[in-house]
Design a protein around this motif. Structure first.
Motif, short mmCIF file in Angstrom:
data_model
loop_
_atom_site.label_atom_id
_atom_site.label_comp_id
_atom_site.label_asym_id
_atom_site.label_seq_id
_atom_site.Cartn_x
_atom_site.Cartn_y
_atom_site.Cartn_z
N ARG A 1 47.79 24.02 -42.07
CA ARG A 1 48.95 23.40 -42.71
C ARG A 1 48.56 22.36 -43.75
O ARG A 1 49.41 21.70 -44.31
CB ARG A 1 49.85 22.76 -41.65
CG ARG A 1 50.44 23.78 -40.70
CD ARG A 1 51.38 23.14 -39.70
NE ARG A 1 51.72 24.10 -38.68
CZ ARG A 1 52.00 23.78 -37.43
NH1 ARG A 1 51.99 22.52 -37.04
NH2 ARG A 1 52.29 24.72 -36.55
N VAL A 2 47.27 22.23 -44.04
CA VAL A 2 46.81 21.28 -45.06
C VAL A 2 46.16 22.06 -46.19
O VAL A 2 45.25 22.86 -45.97
CB VAL A 2 45.83 20.25 -44.45
CG1 VAL A 2 45.44 19.22 -45.51
CG2 VAL A 2 46.44 19.58 -43.24
N LEU B 1 40.26 28.05 -46.85
CA LEU B 1 39.99 29.03 -45.79
C LEU B 1 41.18 29.98 -45.65
O LEU B 1 41.65 30.26 -44.55
CB LEU B 1 39.73 28.31 -44.46
CG LEU B 1 38.55 27.36 -44.44
CD1 LEU B 1 38.50 26.60 -43.12
CD2 LEU B 1 37.24 28.09 -44.69
N LEU B 2 41.65 30.47 -46.78
CA LEU B 2 42.89 31.25 -46.80
C LEU B 2 42.84 32.45 -45.85
O LEU B 2 43.81 32.70 -45.13
CB LEU B 2 43.22 31.71 -48.21
CG LEU B 2 44.57 32.41 -48.36
CD1 LEU B 2 45.71 31.49 -47.95
CD2 LEU B 2 44.76 32.88 -49.79
N ALA B 3 41.74 33.17 -45.81
CA ALA B 3 41.67 34.36 -44.94
C ALA B 3 41.91 33.98 -43.47
O ALA B 3 42.58 34.71 -42.74
CB ALA B 3 40.33 35.06 -45.10
N HIS C 1 48.07 32.51 -39.36
CA HIS C 1 48.92 31.37 -38.96
C HIS C 1 50.11 31.25 -39.90
O HIS C 1 51.24 31.02 -39.46
CB HIS C 1 48.11 30.07 -38.99
CG HIS C 1 46.94 30.06 -38.07
ND1 HIS C 1 47.07 29.93 -36.70
CD2 HIS C 1 45.61 30.16 -38.32
CE1 HIS C 1 45.87 29.95 -36.15
NE2 HIS C 1 44.96 30.09 -37.11
N TRP C 2 49.85 31.39 -41.20
CA TRP C 2 50.93 31.30 -42.18
C TRP C 2 51.96 32.41 -41.96
O TRP C 2 53.15 32.17 -42.01
CB TRP C 2 50.38 31.38 -43.59
CG TRP C 2 49.74 30.10 -44.07
CD1 TRP C 2 49.41 29.01 -43.32
CD2 TRP C 2 49.36 29.81 -45.40
NE1 TRP C 2 48.84 28.06 -44.12
CE2 TRP C 2 48.80 28.51 -45.39
CE3 TRP C 2 49.43 30.50 -46.59
CZ2 TRP C 2 48.32 27.90 -46.56
CZ3 TRP C 2 48.95 29.90 -47.75
CH2 TRP C 2 48.41 28.61 -47.72
N ASN D 1 49.40 34.48 -57.08
CA ASN D 1 47.98 34.49 -57.42
C ASN D 1 47.10 34.74 -56.20
O ASN D 1 45.89 34.89 -56.31
CB ASN D 1 47.56 33.21 -58.15
CG ASN D 1 47.50 31.98 -57.27
OD1 ASN D 1 47.68 32.03 -56.05
ND2 ASN D 1 47.26 30.84 -57.90
N GLY D 2 47.69 34.75 -55.00
CA GLY D 2 46.96 35.07 -53.78
C GLY D 2 46.07 33.97 -53.25
O GLY D 2 45.31 34.20 -52.32
N ARG D 3 46.15 32.77 -53.79
CA ARG D 3 45.24 31.69 -53.38
C ARG D 3 45.85 30.73 -52.37
O ARG D 3 45.14 29.93 -51.78
CB ARG D 3 44.80 30.88 -54.60
CG ARG D 3 43.96 31.67 -55.54
CD ARG D 3 43.51 30.78 -56.68
NE ARG D 3 42.77 31.56 -57.65
CZ ARG D 3 42.63 31.21 -58.90
NH1 ARG D 3 43.17 30.10 -59.35
NH2 ARG D 3 41.95 31.97 -59.72
N GLY D 4 47.14 30.78 -52.20
CA GLY D 4 47.78 29.83 -51.30
C GLY D 4 49.28 30.04 -51.27
O GLY D 4 49.76 31.14 -51.50
N CYS D 5 50.01 28.96 -51.02
CA CYS D 5 51.47 29.04 -50.97
C CYS D 5 52.07 28.15 -52.05
O CYS D 5 51.38 27.35 -52.67
CB CYS D 5 51.96 28.60 -49.59
SG CYS D 5 51.72 26.83 -49.27
#
Length: 120
Positions: free
Chosen positions: A62-63, A72-74, A79-80, A90-94
């Protein structure tokens, strides 16, 4: 050390303060390293270092950085997905504007655990 001055070194109290704020981030929401740090009184890099070393028992996923990207997206993705946090194109985060925690509510949620720590 006065409570007005930020903690700039990694001691047991600072570590515990960061972990307690991270625990207060609600499911389905994220907060940036700098936002967590602002609540605790430390910089974003120290928040990241603390999570890297001691964050395994808290919802570290959550950080994110200030753009909603996660290093550590993978590992964060399952969890997400379980919490309903969608990945940005862009696939890097939210999208941190969409999934960012309300910082006033986060401060309120963290206030009691932080106060209990100061009593020890």
């Amino acid at each position: 050390m006065s409570s007005d001055q930020p903690r700039v070194r990694m001691d047991d109290v600072t570590i515990e303060r960061v972990l307690r704020v991270v625990e207060a981030i609600p499911p389905g929401r994220v907060a940036a390293y700098g936002e967590v740090g602002a609540i605790v009184g430390v910089g974003p890099r120290l928040v990241g270092r603390i999570l890297r070393e001691w964050g395994g028992s808290v919802p570290w996923w959550r950080v994110t950085n200030s753009h909603g990207d996660h290093p550590l997206l993978a590992r964060a993705l399952p969890h997400w997905e379980a919490e309903g946090i969608a990945i940005k194109p862009n696939g890097r985060g939210c999208r941190i504007r969409e999934f960012g925690a309300d910082l006033d509510l986060l401060r309120q949620a963290a206030a009691r655990p932080l106060a209990q720590l100061e009593e020890c």
